[in-house]
Design an enzyme around this catalytic site. Structure first.
Site, PDB file in Angstrom:
ATOM      1  N   TYR A  46       0.824  -1.216   0.000  1.00  0.00           N
ATOM      2  CA  TYR A  46       0.000   0.000   0.000  1.00  0.00           C
ATOM      3  C   TYR A  46       0.861   1.270   0.000  1.00  0.00           C
ATOM      4  CZ  TYR A  46      -3.190   3.495   2.084  1.00  0.00           C
ATOM      5  OH  TYR A  46      -3.902   4.624   2.373  1.00  0.00           O
ATOM      6  N   ILE A  47       1.675   1.440   1.011  1.00  0.00           N
ATOM      7  CA  ILE A  47       2.469   2.677   1.101  1.00  0.00           C
ATOM      8  C   ILE A  47       3.622   2.630   0.095  1.00  0.00           C
ATOM      9  CG2 ILE A  47       3.814   4.171   2.638  1.00  0.00           C
ATOM     10  CD1 ILE A  47       2.171   2.902   4.985  1.00  0.00           C
ATOM     11  N   SER A  72       6.174   3.440  13.356  1.00  0.00           N
ATOM     12  CA  SER A  72       4.751   3.703  13.571  1.00  0.00           C
ATOM     13  C   SER A  72       4.559   4.475  14.866  1.00  0.00           C
ATOM     14  CB  SER A  72       4.037   2.357  13.664  1.00  0.00           C
ATOM     15  OG  SER A  72       2.757   2.516  14.207  1.00  0.00           O
ATOM     16  N   ALA A  73       3.477   5.250  14.915  1.00  0.00           N
ATOM     17  CA  ALA A  73       3.116   5.937  16.157  1.00  0.00           C
ATOM     18  C   ALA A  73       2.810   4.945  17.271  1.00  0.00           C
ATOM     19  CB  ALA A  73       1.899   6.829  15.914  1.00  0.00           C
ATOM     20  N   THR A  74       2.655   3.680  16.924  1.00  0.00           N
ATOM     21  CA  THR A  74       2.405   2.671  17.958  1.00  0.00           C
ATOM     22  C   THR A  74       3.572   2.594  18.954  1.00  0.00           C
ATOM     23  OG1 THR A  74       1.651   0.403  18.336  1.00  0.00           O
ATOM     24  CG2 THR A  74       3.338   0.677  16.690  1.00  0.00           C
ATOM     25  N   TYR A  78       3.355  -6.602  17.550  1.00  0.00           N
ATOM     26  CA  TYR A  78       3.669  -5.772  16.376  1.00  0.00           C
ATOM     27  C   TYR A  78       4.435  -4.526  16.812  1.00  0.00           C
ATOM     28  CZ  TYR A  78       2.990  -2.230  12.741  1.00  0.00           C
ATOM     29  OH  TYR A  78       3.192  -1.220  11.835  1.00  0.00           O
ATOM     30  N   LYS A 102       8.496  -3.085  16.077  1.00  0.00           N
ATOM     31  CA  LYS A 102       8.907  -1.759  15.586  1.00  0.00           C
ATOM     32  C   LYS A 102       9.893  -1.106  16.564  1.00  0.00           C
ATOM     33  CE  LYS A 102       6.592  -1.564  11.753  1.00  0.00           C
ATOM     34  NZ  LYS A 102       7.294  -1.615  10.471  1.00  0.00           N
ATOM     35  N   ASN A 153      -8.898  -4.612   9.293  1.00  0.00           N
ATOM     36  CA  ASN A 153      -8.744  -4.262  10.712  1.00  0.00           C
ATOM     37  C   ASN A 153      -8.929  -2.766  10.903  1.00  0.00           C
ATOM     38  OD1 ASN A 153      -7.710  -6.869  11.668  1.00  0.00           O
ATOM     39  ND2 ASN A 153      -6.014  -6.411  10.287  1.00  0.00           N
ATOM     40  N   ASN A 154      -8.566  -2.007   9.862  1.00  0.00           N
ATOM     41  CA  ASN A 154      -8.504  -0.548  10.007  1.00  0.00           C
ATOM     42  C   ASN A 154      -9.795   0.110   9.548  1.00  0.00           C
ATOM     43  OD1 ASN A 154      -5.304  -1.247   9.105  1.00  0.00           O
ATOM     44  ND2 ASN A 154      -5.691  -0.135  10.989  1.00  0.00           N
TER      45      ASN A 154
HETATM   46  P1  NAD Z   1       1.479  -3.638   3.122  1.00  0.00           P
HETATM   47  O1  NAD Z   1       1.196  -4.970   3.749  1.00  0.00           O
HETATM   48  O2  NAD Z   1       0.536  -3.135   2.083  1.00  0.00           O
HETATM   49  O3  NAD Z   1       2.951  -3.626   2.510  1.00  0.00           O
HETATM   50  C1  NAD Z   1       4.006  -4.404   3.033  1.00  0.00           C
HETATM   51  C2  NAD Z   1       4.633  -5.151   1.873  1.00  0.00           C
HETATM   52  O4  NAD Z   1       5.693  -5.957   2.374  1.00  0.00           O
HETATM   53  C3  NAD Z   1       3.656  -6.075   1.161  1.00  0.00           C
HETATM   54  O5  NAD Z   1       3.712  -5.847  -0.237  1.00  0.00           O
HETATM   55  C4  NAD Z   1       4.145  -7.466   1.518  1.00  0.00           C
HETATM   56  O6  NAD Z   1       3.894  -8.414   0.481  1.00  0.00           O
HETATM   57  C5  NAD Z   1       5.619  -7.235   1.757  1.00  0.00           C
HETATM   58  N1  NAD Z   1       6.272  -8.179   2.672  1.00  0.00           N
HETATM   59  C6  NAD Z   1       5.811  -8.631   3.860  1.00  0.00           C
HETATM   60  N2  NAD Z   1       6.712  -9.471   4.409  1.00  0.00           N
HETATM   61  C7  NAD Z   1       7.765  -9.528   3.554  1.00  0.00           C
HETATM   62  C8  NAD Z   1       9.006 -10.221   3.566  1.00  0.00           C
HETATM   63  N3  NAD Z   1       9.344 -11.027   4.584  1.00  0.00           N
HETATM   64  N4  NAD Z   1       9.864 -10.050   2.532  1.00  0.00           N
HETATM   65  C9  NAD Z   1       9.532  -9.242   1.479  1.00  0.00           C
HETATM   66  N5  NAD Z   1       8.362  -8.574   1.415  1.00  0.00           N
HETATM   67  C10 NAD Z   1       7.491  -8.705   2.451  1.00  0.00           C
HETATM   68  O7  NAD Z   1       1.617  -2.591   4.331  1.00  0.00           O
HETATM   69  P2  NAD Z   1       1.750  -1.008   4.291  1.00  0.00           P
HETATM   70  O8  NAD Z   1       0.517  -0.454   4.905  1.00  0.00           O
HETATM   71  O9  NAD Z   1       2.177  -0.553   2.968  1.00  0.00           O
HETATM   72  O10 NAD Z   1       2.909  -0.805   5.366  1.00  0.00           O
HETATM   73  C11 NAD Z   1       4.272  -0.627   4.991  1.00  0.00           C
HETATM   74  C12 NAD Z   1       5.103  -0.459   6.240  1.00  0.00           C
HETATM   75  O11 NAD Z   1       4.606   0.646   6.985  1.00  0.00           O
HETATM   76  C13 NAD Z   1       5.065  -1.660   7.189  1.00  0.00           C
HETATM   77  O12 NAD Z   1       6.352  -1.850   7.727  1.00  0.00           O
HETATM   78  C14 NAD Z   1       4.099  -1.222   8.268  1.00  0.00           C
HETATM   79  O13 NAD Z   1       4.370  -1.850   9.503  1.00  0.00           O
HETATM   80  C15 NAD Z   1       4.380   0.268   8.338  1.00  0.00           C
HETATM   81  N6  NAD Z   1       3.246   1.041   8.874  1.00  0.00           N
HETATM   82  C16 NAD Z   1       2.021   0.955   8.258  1.00  0.00           C
HETATM   83  C17 NAD Z   1       0.939   1.658   8.794  1.00  0.00           C
HETATM   84  C18 NAD Z   1      -0.428   1.536   8.162  1.00  0.00           C
HETATM   85  O14 NAD Z   1      -1.422   1.881   8.818  1.00  0.00           O
HETATM   86  N7  NAD Z   1      -0.572   1.107   6.922  1.00  0.00           N
HETATM   87  C19 NAD Z   1       1.110   2.454   9.929  1.00  0.00           C
HETATM   88  C20 NAD Z   1       2.378   2.551  10.511  1.00  0.00           C
HETATM   89  C21 NAD Z   1       3.448   1.826   9.964  1.00  0.00           C
HETATM   90  N1  UDP Z   2     -12.436   1.714  14.446  1.00  0.00           N
HETATM   91  C1  UDP Z   2     -13.806   1.477  14.508  1.00  0.00           C
HETATM   92  N2  UDP Z   2     -14.308   0.443  13.759  1.00  0.00           N
HETATM   93  C2  UDP Z   2     -13.530  -0.352  12.963  1.00  0.00           C
HETATM   94  C3  UDP Z   2     -12.140  -0.078  12.909  1.00  0.00           C
HETATM   95  C4  UDP Z   2     -11.621   0.965  13.680  1.00  0.00           C
HETATM   96  O1  UDP Z   2     -14.539   2.165  15.216  1.00  0.00           O
HETATM   97  O2  UDP Z   2     -14.034  -1.278  12.331  1.00  0.00           O
HETATM   98  C5  UDP Z   2     -11.891   2.849  15.234  1.00  0.00           C
HETATM   99  C6  UDP Z   2     -10.832   2.459  16.250  1.00  0.00           C
HETATM  100  O3  UDP Z   2     -11.442   2.092  17.478  1.00  0.00           O
HETATM  101  C7  UDP Z   2     -10.003   3.747  16.336  1.00  0.00           C
HETATM  102  C8  UDP Z   2     -10.088   4.312  14.913  1.00  0.00           C
HETATM  103  O4  UDP Z   2     -11.243   3.710  14.324  1.00  0.00           O
HETATM  104  O5  UDP Z   2     -10.608   4.669  17.206  1.00  0.00           O
HETATM  105  C9  UDP Z   2      -8.865   3.987  14.053  1.00  0.00           C
HETATM  106  O6  UDP Z   2      -8.632   2.589  14.088  1.00  0.00           O
HETATM  107  P1  UDP Z   2      -7.579   1.888  13.137  1.00  0.00           P
HETATM  108  O7  UDP Z   2      -7.590   0.414  13.439  1.00  0.00           O
HETATM  109  O8  UDP Z   2      -7.840   2.298  11.726  1.00  0.00           O
HETATM  110  O9  UDP Z   2      -6.207   2.563  13.564  1.00  0.00           O
HETATM  111  P2  UDP Z   2      -5.409   2.531  14.980  1.00  0.00           P
HETATM  112  O10 UDP Z   2      -6.322   2.038  16.041  1.00  0.00           O
HETATM  113  O11 UDP Z   2      -4.274   1.631  14.709  1.00  0.00           O
HETATM  114  O12 UDP Z   2      -5.014   3.934  15.219  1.00  0.00           O
END
Ligand code: NAD
Ligand code: UDP
Length: 337
Positions: free
Chosen positions: A11-12, A124-126, A148, A152, A197-198
């Site tokens: 995605y990103i 991540s902000a996590t 998770y 990080k 999940n999101n």
């Molecule tokens: P995504 O799952 O769409 O992209 C991750 C990519 O990595 C996928 O294409 C997957 O096939 C590949 N991948 C997974 N394991 C692998 C491995 N062992 N070897 C090679 N490729 C592998 O996720 P995303 O949302 O694009 O996230 C990218 C990064 O950003 C991740 O590290 C994630 O933890 C971090 N991140 C994402 C979010 C979010 O909400 N999307 C928030 C904070 C941090």
């Molecule tokens: N959320 C919700 N229903 C859903 C998924 C998420 O109400 O099906 C809420 C969740 O409780 C949070 C916000 O949406 O307040 C963002 O959640 P998400 O999982 O997207 O991100 P994160 O919790 O990791 O910040």
């Protein structure tokens, strides 16, 4: 520059590939396609005018990584690859440690051997755990509340140790807040496997009828409307942040830097639902459900350091996040027939 994107088909990563190609860089994506498809290269080419090189491989496979560095003159790496589902990480912690921690160690060893020392890492902000104050600045204490988040945090520590051991490294740790939305073309976006999940991917699937109803997890938080508040950031703005970080570390004296990538604005679940309905003219049926375990009331970034040091700030508002996510969902629906 020639940039290696681990996880570049995701995605990103796919949005970053577009931004990098548009800025004139060469892009090599290295991905095992566990959560993506190789044909995203076609969409990236359609948008950016040139395709990234796609290499199928796993970051846990050191020999495959060595081959990529041998075959391509890589100047810098953006490391997106990894597993990212909090709930799954509780059920399958070893998979998370193996992919996110061990996989990153393999990548860093391969970089070291190849003499490539510029790295941007997707954190991540996590890593801030439950906020002790808001907005969250980069100095906020770190902790983890699930496997998770711990992976990080461990990687952040690994990178700190590496930078301390060898000042020639140039490492950017980027802490993302809540990336949502899609490229304006609607050609690339977030389409998770199974039940999302999101919040945003759940909302788009309810709007299109793929899912019947959204559950809003809790309406009794100490927020303006009682629902959870997050810092949603448009994925195209996030992608631009990576370019700014790459530019900055290229000229930086420091071996390691940390920047939040967020907007600084908090939006509640109901803000997002109502904005989505208004800008797209569709209904998002929802019900109020119990709080989701582990959720905090509010979480949003202090974006000042990124603004001051990277000259970067998010440009796109919640309406644009919602309209682009919907444009992408409609295309997915057509693709799925
Ligand atoms: P995504 O799952 O769409 O992209 C991750 C990519 O990595 C996928 O294409 C997957 O096939 C590949 N991948 C997974 N394991 C692998 C491995 N062992 N070897 C090679 N490729 C592998 O996720 P995303 O949302 O694009 O996230 C990218 C990064 O950003 C991740 O590290 C994630 O933890 C971090 N991140 C994402 C979010 C979010 O909400 N999307 C928030 C904070 C941090
Ligand atoms: N959320 C919700 N229903 C859903 C998924 C998420 O109400 O099906 C809420 C969740 O409780 C949070 C916000 O949406 O307040 C963002 O959640 P998400 O999982 O997207 O991100 P994160 O919790 O990791 O910040």
């Amino acid at each position: 520059m020639n940039i290696l994107l681990t996880g570049g088909a995701g995605y990103i990563g796919s949005h970053a590939a577009v931004a990098l190609i548009e800025a004139g860089h060469g892009v090599v994506c290295f991905d095992n396609f566990a959560n993506s498809k190789p044909d995203v290269a076609v969409q990236v080419e359609q948008i950016a005018g040139a395709a990234p090189v796609m290499v199928e491989g796993d970051i846990r496979d050191r020999a495959a990584l060595d081959r990529v560095f041998a075959d391509h003159a890589i100047d810098a790496v953006i490391h997106f690859a990894g597993l990212k589902a909090v709930g799954e990480s509780v059920a399958l912690p070893l998979d998370y440690y193996e992919s996110n921690v061990w996989g990153t160690a393999c990548l860093l060893q391969a970089m070291k051997q190849a003499g490539v020392r510029k790295l941007v890492f997707s954190s991540s902000a996590t890593v801030y755990g439950a906020p002790q104050y808001l907005p969250l600045d980069e100095a906020h204490p770190r902790s983890a509340t699930n496997p998770y988040g711990r992976t990080k945090l461990i990687v952040e520590h690994m990178l700190e140790d590496l930078a301390a051991s060898d000042p020639d490294w140039r490492i950017a740790i980027l802490r993302y807040f809540n990336p949502v939305g899609a490229h304006a073309s609607g050609l690339i976006g977030e389409d998770p496997n199974g039940l999302p999940n999101n919040l945003m991917p759940f909302v788009t699937r309810v709007a299109s009828g793929r899912l019947p109803q959204l559950s809003v997890f809790g309406d009794d938080y100490e927020t303006a409307d009682g629902t959870g508040v997050r810092d949603y950031i448009h994925v195209v703005d996030l992608a631009q942040g990576h370019l700014a970080a790459l530019d900055r570390i290229g000229a930086d004296e420091r071996a390691l830097s940390v920047w939040n990538l967020g907007t600084g604005n908090g939006h509640s679940v109901l803000d997002l639902v109502r904005t989505f309905e208004a800008v797209n003219g569709v209904a998002v049926p929802y019900k109020i459900a119990p709080r989701r375990p582990g959720d905090v009331a509010s979480c949003y970034a202090g974006p000042e350091l990124a603004r001051a040091e990277l000259g970067w700030e998010a440009q796109r508002d919640l309406a644009e996040m919602c309209s682009s996510a919907w444009a992408f969902e409609k295309l997915v629906a057509i693709r799925n027939g």
